[in-house]
Design a protein around this motif. Structure first.
Motif, PDB file in Angstrom:
ATOM      1  N   GLU A 149     -20.600  -0.439  -6.812  1.00 56.06           N
ATOM      2  CA  GLU A 149     -19.233   0.037  -7.014  1.00 56.06           C
ATOM      3  C   GLU A 149     -18.360  -1.105  -7.535  1.00 56.06           C
ATOM      4  N   HIS A 150     -17.553  -1.730  -6.655  1.00 64.35           N
ATOM      5  CA  HIS A 150     -16.678  -2.813  -7.097  1.00 64.35           C
ATOM      6  C   HIS A 150     -17.083  -4.131  -6.431  1.00 64.35           C
ATOM      7  N   ASP A 151     -16.969  -5.227  -7.169  1.00 61.18           N
ATOM      8  CA  ASP A 151     -17.355  -6.535  -6.650  1.00 61.18           C
ATOM      9  C   ASP A 151     -16.389  -7.042  -5.586  1.00 61.18           C
ATOM     10  N   SER A 152     -15.122  -6.633  -5.678  1.00 59.49           N
ATOM     11  CA  SER A 152     -14.104  -7.161  -4.778  1.00 59.49           C
ATOM     12  C   SER A 152     -12.941  -6.181  -4.680  1.00 59.49           C
ATOM     13  N   MET A 153     -12.067  -6.427  -3.709  1.00 58.82           N
ATOM     14  CA  MET A 153     -10.870  -5.625  -3.573  1.00 58.82           C
ATOM     15  C   MET A 153      -9.964  -5.795  -4.793  1.00 58.82           C
ATOM     16  N   GLU A 154      -9.956  -6.999  -5.353  1.00 56.76           N
ATOM     17  CA  GLU A 154      -9.133  -7.258  -6.543  1.00 56.76           C
ATOM     18  C   GLU A 154      -9.598  -6.401  -7.714  1.00 56.76           C
ATOM     19  N   ASP A 155     -10.911  -6.312  -7.875  1.00 60.93           N
ATOM     20  CA  ASP A 155     -11.466  -5.478  -8.948  1.00 60.93           C
ATOM     21  C   ASP A 155     -11.161  -4.003  -8.694  1.00 60.93           C
ATOM     22  N   TYR A 156     -11.275  -3.596  -7.447  1.00 60.84           N
ATOM     23  CA  TYR A 156     -10.975  -2.213  -7.052  1.00 60.84           C
ATOM     24  C   TYR A 156      -9.525  -1.863  -7.375  1.00 60.84           C
ATOM     25  N   ALA A 157      -8.591  -2.734  -6.988  1.00 61.65           N
ATOM     26  CA  ALA A 157      -7.165  -2.492  -7.244  1.00 61.65           C
ATOM     27  C   ALA A 157      -6.869  -2.486  -8.741  1.00 61.65           C
ATOM     28  N   ALA A 158      -7.458  -3.428  -9.468  1.00 63.44           N
ATOM     29  CA  ALA A 158      -7.225  -3.494 -10.911  1.00 63.44           C
ATOM     30  C   ALA A 158      -7.717  -2.229 -11.604  1.00 63.44           C
ATOM     31  N   SER A 159      -8.827  -1.696 -11.131  1.00 62.29           N
ATOM     32  CA  SER A 159      -9.363  -0.469 -11.722  1.00 62.29           C
ATOM     33  C   SER A 159      -8.454   0.715 -11.437  1.00 62.29           C
ATOM     34  N   LYS A 160      -7.972   0.807 -10.210  1.00 60.25           N
ATOM     35  CA  LYS A 160      -7.045   1.893  -9.864  1.00 60.25           C
ATOM     36  C   LYS A 160      -5.773   1.831 -10.697  1.00 60.25           C
ATOM     37  N   SER A 161      -5.304   0.613 -10.942  1.00 56.38           N
ATOM     38  CA  SER A 161      -4.020   0.448 -11.630  1.00 56.38           C
ATOM     39  C   SER A 161      -4.045   0.965 -13.063  1.00 56.38           C
ATOM     40  N   ILE A 162      -5.233   1.103 -13.636  1.00 60.59           N
ATOM     41  CA  ILE A 162      -5.347   1.589 -15.020  1.00 60.59           C
ATOM     42  C   ILE A 162      -4.711   2.962 -15.171  1.00 60.59           C
ATOM     43  N   LEU A 163      -4.820   3.783 -14.119  1.00 58.81           N
ATOM     44  CA  LEU A 163      -4.261   5.138 -14.174  1.00 58.81           C
ATOM     45  C   LEU A 163      -2.793   5.123 -14.566  1.00 58.81           C
ATOM     46  N   PHE A 164      -2.054   4.118 -14.090  1.00 52.95           N
ATOM     47  CA  PHE A 164      -0.610   4.111 -14.291  1.00 52.95           C
ATOM     48  C   PHE A 164      -0.209   3.477 -15.624  1.00 52.95           C
ATOM     49  N   ARG A 165      -1.209   3.274 -16.457  1.00 51.00           N
ATOM     50  CA  ARG A 165      -0.990   2.995 -17.876  1.00 51.00           C
ATOM     51  C   ARG A 165      -1.538   4.135 -18.716  1.00 51.00           C
ATOM     52  N   ARG A 166      -1.944   5.206 -18.030  1.00 56.82           N
ATOM     53  CA  ARG A 166      -2.509   6.374 -18.702  1.00 56.82           C
ATOM     54  C   ARG A 166      -1.767   7.659 -18.352  1.00 56.82           C
ATOM     55  N   CYS A 167      -0.646   7.540 -17.651  1.00 54.81           N
ATOM     56  CA  CYS A 167       0.080   8.745 -17.274  1.00 54.81           C
ATOM     57  C   CYS A 167       1.558   8.606 -17.640  1.00 54.81           C
ATOM     58  N   LYS A 168       2.237   9.742 -17.696  1.00 57.07           N
ATOM     59  CA  LYS A 168       3.658   9.749 -18.035  1.00 57.07           C
ATOM     60  C   LYS A 168       4.524   9.441 -16.815  1.00 57.07           C
ATOM     61  N   LYS A 169       4.079   9.912 -15.645  1.00 61.25           N
ATOM     62  CA  LYS A 169       4.874   9.703 -14.440  1.00 61.25           C
ATOM     63  C   LYS A 169       3.964   9.430 -13.253  1.00 61.25           C
ATOM     64  N   ALA A 170       4.319   8.433 -12.457  1.00 58.10           N
ATOM     65  CA  ALA A 170       3.583   8.101 -11.242  1.00 58.10           C
ATOM     66  C   ALA A 170       4.325   8.646 -10.030  1.00 58.10           C
ATOM     67  N   VAL A 171       3.571   9.168  -9.072  1.00 60.13           N
ATOM     68  CA  VAL A 171       4.116   9.562  -7.775  1.00 60.13           C
ATOM     69  C   VAL A 171       3.326   8.770  -6.740  1.00 60.13           C
ATOM     70  N   VAL A 172       3.976   7.813  -6.080  1.00 62.70           N
ATOM     71  CA  VAL A 172       3.248   6.836  -5.268  1.00 62.70           C
ATOM     72  C   VAL A 172       3.756   6.784  -3.832  1.00 62.70           C
ATOM     73  N   ASN A 173       2.873   6.352  -2.936  1.00 60.50           N
ATOM     74  CA  ASN A 173       3.186   6.199  -1.523  1.00 60.50           C
ATOM     75  C   ASN A 173       3.855   4.839  -1.304  1.00 60.50           C
ATOM     76  N   ASN A 174       5.138   4.853  -1.042  1.00 62.79           N
ATOM     77  CA  ASN A 174       5.883   3.606  -0.839  1.00 62.79           C
ATOM     78  C   ASN A 174       5.549   2.922   0.479  1.00 62.79           C
TER      79      ASN A 174
END
Length: 282
Positions: free
Chosen positions: A117-142
Protein backbone atom coordinates in the motif's frame (compact mmCIF):
# COMPACT_ATOMS: atom_id res chain seq x y z
CA UNK A 1 -23.52 7.95 -22.61
CA UNK A 2 -21.28 6.98 -19.73
CA UNK A 3 -18.23 8.54 -21.37
CA UNK A 4 -20.01 11.86 -21.32
CA UNK A 5 -21.00 11.31 -17.67
CA UNK A 6 -17.51 10.49 -16.50
CA UNK A 7 -15.90 13.49 -18.12
CA UNK A 8 -18.58 15.81 -16.70
CA UNK A 9 -19.38 17.25 -20.09
CA UNK A 10 -22.95 17.63 -18.94
CA UNK A 11 -22.78 20.14 -16.08
CA UNK A 12 -25.98 18.69 -14.60
CA UNK A 13 -24.05 15.59 -13.57
CA UNK A 14 -22.34 15.65 -10.19
CA UNK A 15 -19.60 13.31 -9.05
CA UNK A 16 -19.17 13.53 -5.29
CA UNK A 17 -16.16 11.56 -4.09
CA UNK A 18 -16.16 10.05 -0.62
CA UNK A 19 -12.59 9.81 0.68
CA UNK A 20 -11.60 8.55 4.11
CA UNK A 21 -9.83 5.75 5.91
CA UNK A 22 -12.50 3.28 6.98
CA UNK A 23 -16.12 4.30 6.51
CA UNK A 24 -16.70 4.65 2.77
CA UNK A 25 -19.56 2.12 2.68
CA UNK A 26 -21.43 3.87 5.47
CA UNK A 27 -21.61 7.15 3.63
CA UNK A 28 -22.39 5.49 0.35
CA UNK A 29 -25.40 3.76 1.92
CA UNK A 30 -26.47 6.97 3.64
CA UNK A 31 -26.55 8.79 0.32
CA UNK A 32 -28.37 5.87 -1.29
CA UNK A 33 -31.19 5.99 1.26
CA UNK A 34 -31.78 9.75 1.21
CA UNK A 35 -34.49 9.87 -1.41
CA UNK A 36 -35.87 6.92 -3.38
CA UNK A 37 -36.82 9.20 -6.26
CA UNK A 38 -33.22 10.42 -6.53
CA UNK A 39 -31.80 6.91 -6.08
CA UNK A 40 -33.08 5.95 -9.52
CA UNK A 41 -31.01 8.79 -10.97
CA UNK A 42 -27.77 7.71 -9.30
CA UNK A 43 -24.93 5.47 -10.43
CA UNK A 44 -22.43 4.06 -7.96
CA UNK A 45 -18.92 2.94 -8.74
CA UNK A 46 -18.21 1.05 -5.53
CA UNK A 47 -16.34 -1.89 -4.03
CA UNK A 48 -18.82 -4.54 -5.18
CA UNK A 49 -18.62 -3.69 -8.87
CA UNK A 50 -16.48 -5.39 -11.49
CA UNK A 51 -15.21 -1.92 -12.35
CA UNK A 52 -13.89 -1.35 -8.81
CA UNK A 53 -12.30 -4.80 -8.64
CA UNK A 54 -10.41 -4.20 -11.87
CA UNK A 55 -9.33 -0.76 -10.69
CA UNK A 56 -7.92 -2.19 -7.46
CA UNK A 57 -6.45 -5.44 -8.74
CA UNK A 58 -5.29 -4.51 -12.23
CA UNK A 59 -4.71 -0.83 -11.58
CA UNK A 60 -6.61 0.22 -14.69
CA UNK A 61 -7.69 3.78 -15.43
CA UNK A 62 -11.33 4.38 -14.52
CA UNK A 63 -12.13 6.52 -17.57
CA UNK A 64 -10.71 3.99 -19.99
CA UNK A 65 -12.34 1.11 -18.10
CA UNK A 66 -15.81 2.62 -17.87
CA UNK A 67 -15.91 3.40 -21.57
CA UNK A 68 -15.11 -0.14 -22.70
CA UNK A 69 -17.75 -1.60 -24.96
CA UNK A 70 -18.65 -4.41 -22.53
CA UNK A 71 -19.34 -1.99 -19.65
CA UNK A 72 -20.55 1.13 -21.41
CA UNK A 73 -24.29 1.70 -21.73
CA UNK A 74 -26.73 4.56 -21.83
CA UNK A 75 -26.58 6.38 -18.49
CA UNK A 76 -28.35 9.46 -19.75
CA UNK A 77 -30.87 9.03 -16.91
CA UNK A 78 -28.17 9.76 -14.32
CA UNK A 79 -28.26 12.89 -12.25
CA UNK A 80 -25.62 11.85 -9.70
CA UNK A 81 -22.59 9.58 -9.71
CA UNK A 82 -20.90 8.52 -6.47
CA UNK A 83 -17.41 7.06 -6.61
CA UNK A 84 -15.15 5.79 -3.83
CA UNK A 85 -11.58 6.52 -4.90
CA UNK A 86 -8.76 4.98 -2.91
CA UNK A 87 -5.54 6.78 -2.03
CA UNK A 88 -3.74 4.30 -4.27
CA UNK A 89 -6.16 5.04 -7.08
CA UNK A 90 -5.20 8.69 -6.77
CA UNK A 91 -1.48 7.96 -6.40
CA UNK A 92 -1.24 5.73 -9.46
CA UNK A 93 -3.43 7.83 -11.76
CA UNK A 94 -6.42 5.50 -11.97
CA UNK A 95 -8.81 8.46 -11.98
CA UNK A 96 -6.92 10.66 -14.42
CA UNK A 97 -9.36 12.62 -16.59
CA UNK A 98 -12.07 13.03 -13.93
CA UNK A 99 -12.94 16.34 -12.30
CA UNK A 100 -15.18 15.74 -9.28
CA UNK A 101 -17.78 18.29 -8.26
CA UNK A 102 -17.28 17.41 -4.59
CA UNK A 103 -14.41 15.81 -2.73
CA UNK A 104 -14.95 14.73 0.88
CA UNK A 105 -12.44 14.19 3.69
CA UNK A 106 -13.62 12.70 6.99
CA UNK A 107 -10.58 11.32 8.83
CA UNK A 108 -6.97 10.24 8.63
CA UNK A 109 -5.51 7.41 10.75
CA UNK A 110 -2.48 5.08 10.72
CA UNK A 111 -3.89 2.60 8.23
CA UNK A 112 -2.99 1.29 4.76
CA UNK A 113 0.72 1.36 5.53
CA UNK A 114 2.72 -1.59 4.21
CA UNK A 115 4.63 -3.07 1.29
CA UNK A 116 1.51 -3.38 -0.87
CA UNK A 117 0.00 0.00 0.00
CA UNK A 118 1.86 3.11 1.23
CA UNK A 119 5.47 3.31 2.44
CA UNK A 120 4.69 5.92 5.10
CA UNK A 121 2.03 8.15 6.58
CA UNK A 122 3.52 11.04 4.60
CA UNK A 123 3.02 9.14 1.36
CA UNK A 124 -0.51 8.20 2.42
CA UNK A 125 -1.42 11.83 3.17
CA UNK A 126 0.18 13.11 -0.03
CA UNK A 127 -1.82 10.60 -2.05
CA UNK A 128 -5.08 11.58 -0.38
CA UNK A 129 -4.38 15.26 -0.98
CA UNK A 130 -4.43 14.73 -4.76
CA UNK A 131 -8.23 14.57 -4.62
CA UNK A 132 -8.41 18.23 -3.64
CA UNK A 133 -6.61 19.22 -6.81
CA UNK A 134 -9.14 17.19 -8.79
CA UNK A 135 -12.42 18.55 -7.47
CA UNK A 136 -14.35 21.81 -7.62
CA UNK A 137 -15.33 21.89 -3.96
CA UNK A 138 -13.99 20.18 -0.84
CA UNK A 139 -16.13 19.28 2.17
CA UNK A 140 -13.76 18.44 5.02
CA UNK A 141 -13.80 17.45 8.69
CA UNK A 142 -12.36 20.40 10.61
CA UNK A 143 -12.00 18.26 13.74
CA UNK A 144 -9.36 16.03 12.17
CA UNK A 145 -5.85 17.21 13.03
CA UNK A 146 -4.57 16.27 9.56
CA UNK A 147 -7.03 18.43 7.62
CA UNK A 148 -4.47 21.13 6.76
CA UNK A 149 -2.00 18.54 5.51
CA UNK A 150 -4.67 16.90 3.38
CA UNK A 151 -5.63 20.28 1.91
CA UNK A 152 -2.04 21.27 1.14
CA UNK A 153 -1.81 22.82 -2.35
CA UNK A 154 -5.54 22.40 -2.89
CA UNK A 155 -7.09 24.20 -5.86
CA UNK A 156 -10.77 23.91 -4.88
CA UNK A 157 -13.23 25.84 -2.77
CA UNK A 158 -13.42 24.49 0.79
CA UNK A 159 -16.37 24.01 3.15
CA UNK A 160 -16.21 22.26 6.50
CA UNK A 161 -18.16 20.23 9.04
CA UNK A 162 -17.35 19.24 12.59
CA UNK A 163 -18.33 18.93 16.22
CA UNK A 164 -15.51 20.47 18.26
CA UNK A 165 -14.03 23.01 15.82
CA UNK A 166 -15.50 26.00 14.04
CA UNK A 167 -17.15 24.76 10.85
CA UNK A 168 -19.76 25.63 8.25
CA UNK A 169 -21.94 22.77 9.51
CA UNK A 170 -21.76 21.66 13.16
CA UNK A 171 -23.45 18.99 15.25
CA UNK A 172 -24.46 19.68 18.84
CA UNK A 173 -26.63 18.22 21.61
CA UNK A 174 -25.43 14.75 20.61
CA UNK A 175 -27.17 11.78 22.27
CA UNK A 176 -26.31 8.05 22.28
CA UNK A 177 -29.68 6.34 21.96
CA UNK A 178 -30.96 2.79 22.56
CA UNK A 179 -34.45 2.26 21.19
CA UNK A 180 -36.25 -1.05 20.56
CA UNK A 181 -32.99 -2.97 20.54
CA UNK A 182 -31.32 -0.53 18.16
CA UNK A 183 -28.28 1.63 18.86
CA UNK A 184 -28.03 5.04 17.28
CA UNK A 185 -27.30 8.74 17.50
CA UNK A 186 -29.48 11.81 17.74
CA UNK A 187 -28.15 15.33 17.20
CA UNK A 188 -28.95 18.86 16.09
CA UNK A 189 -27.15 20.80 13.38
CA UNK A 190 -26.38 24.50 13.06
CA UNK A 191 -24.81 26.55 10.30
CA UNK A 192 -25.46 25.51 6.70
CA UNK A 193 -28.37 23.30 7.86
CA UNK A 194 -30.39 23.88 11.03
CA UNK A 195 -32.43 20.82 12.01
CA UNK A 196 -32.49 17.67 14.13
CA UNK A 197 -31.46 14.23 12.84
CA UNK A 198 -31.44 10.61 14.01
CA UNK A 199 -29.42 7.75 12.54
CA UNK A 200 -29.55 4.12 13.72
CA UNK A 201 -25.87 3.37 13.36
CA UNK A 202 -23.96 3.85 16.61
CA UNK A 203 -20.99 5.98 17.55
CA UNK A 204 -19.53 9.42 16.95
CA UNK A 205 -18.25 8.35 13.54
CA UNK A 206 -21.91 7.99 12.53
CA UNK A 207 -22.46 11.64 13.41
CA UNK A 208 -19.50 12.68 11.26
CA UNK A 209 -20.67 10.50 8.38
CA UNK A 210 -24.17 11.91 8.70
CA UNK A 211 -22.83 15.47 8.68
CA UNK A 212 -21.08 14.78 5.37
CA UNK A 213 -24.26 13.34 3.93
CA UNK A 214 -26.42 16.20 5.17
CA UNK A 215 -24.02 18.82 3.80
CA UNK A 216 -23.57 17.22 0.36
CA UNK A 217 -27.30 16.62 -0.03
CA UNK A 218 -28.00 20.21 0.99
CA UNK A 219 -25.53 21.45 -1.63
CA UNK A 220 -27.34 19.28 -4.20
CA UNK A 221 -30.66 20.89 -3.30
CA UNK A 222 -32.23 17.89 -1.54
CA UNK A 223 -34.78 18.88 1.11
CA UNK A 224 -34.19 18.33 4.82
CA UNK A 225 -37.18 16.01 5.25
CA UNK A 226 -35.85 13.69 2.56
CA UNK A 227 -32.43 13.69 4.24
CA UNK A 228 -33.96 12.95 7.66
CA UNK A 229 -36.11 10.11 6.32
CA UNK A 230 -33.15 8.65 4.46
CA UNK A 231 -30.88 8.66 7.52
CA UNK A 232 -33.54 6.81 9.53
CA UNK A 233 -33.44 3.95 6.98
CA UNK A 234 -29.67 3.53 6.94
CA UNK A 235 -28.40 0.03 7.72
CA UNK A 236 -24.98 -1.17 6.65
CA UNK A 237 -24.46 -4.94 6.63
CA UNK A 238 -21.40 -5.88 8.65
CA UNK A 239 -20.82 -2.39 10.02
CA UNK A 240 -21.80 -2.39 13.72
CA UNK A 241 -24.77 -4.47 12.55
CA UNK A 242 -27.21 -5.53 15.26
CA UNK A 243 -28.38 -9.16 14.92
CA UNK A 244 -31.74 -9.84 16.66
CA UNK A 245 -31.05 -12.70 19.04
CA UNK A 246 -32.23 -12.29 22.65
CA UNK A 247 -33.83 -9.65 24.88
CA UNK A 248 -31.08 -10.39 27.43
CA UNK A 249 -28.08 -9.43 25.32
CA UNK A 250 -27.11 -7.88 21.99
CA UNK A 251 -25.11 -9.49 19.18
CA UNK A 252 -23.26 -7.10 16.90
CA UNK A 253 -21.26 -7.91 13.77
CA UNK A 254 -18.54 -5.61 12.48
CA UNK A 255 -15.99 -6.11 9.71
CA UNK A 256 -13.19 -4.31 11.59
CA UNK A 257 -10.10 -5.75 9.93
CA UNK A 258 -7.19 -4.27 11.88
CA UNK A 259 -6.19 -2.76 15.23
CA UNK A 260 -7.35 0.76 14.39
CA UNK A 261 -10.82 -0.38 13.31
CA UNK A 262 -11.21 -2.80 16.22
CA UNK A 263 -10.35 -0.14 18.81
CA UNK A 264 -12.82 2.21 17.16
CA UNK A 265 -15.64 -0.34 17.41
CA UNK A 266 -14.82 -1.20 21.04
CA UNK A 267 -14.72 2.46 22.05
CA UNK A 268 -18.00 3.08 20.21
CA UNK A 269 -19.85 0.27 22.00
CA UNK A 270 -18.39 1.30 25.37
CA UNK A 271 -20.23 4.63 25.03
CA UNK A 272 -23.50 2.71 25.49
CA UNK A 273 -22.25 1.43 28.88
CA UNK A 274 -22.88 -2.32 28.55
CA UNK A 275 -22.43 -4.49 31.66
CA UNK A 276 -20.00 -6.73 29.78
CA UNK A 277 -18.52 -7.04 26.28
CA UNK A 278 -17.39 -10.35 24.78
CA UNK A 279 -15.41 -10.21 21.53
CA UNK A 280 -15.22 -13.15 19.12
CA UNK A 281 -12.69 -13.02 16.28
CA UNK A 282 -12.63 -15.24 13.24
Amino acid sequence: MLKKLIFIVDEKITLPNYKNSDTKVVRQNKTDEIDSSERENTIYVCDDSDVAKRLCVAGENVVALLTEENIDSDFSFCKYAVMEVSSQGLKYGRVEGIEFDYGVFTNFSPDHIGPNEHDSMEDYAASKSILFRRCKKAVVNNDDQSVNEILRNHTCLVSSFGIESDADLKALDIEFIKENGRLGMKFKTVGAVCDEFTVYTPGMFSVYNSLVTIYICNLLGIENNAIKEGLLKVKVRGRVELVPCSPDFSVIIDYAHNEVSTKSVMNTLAEYKPNRMICVYG
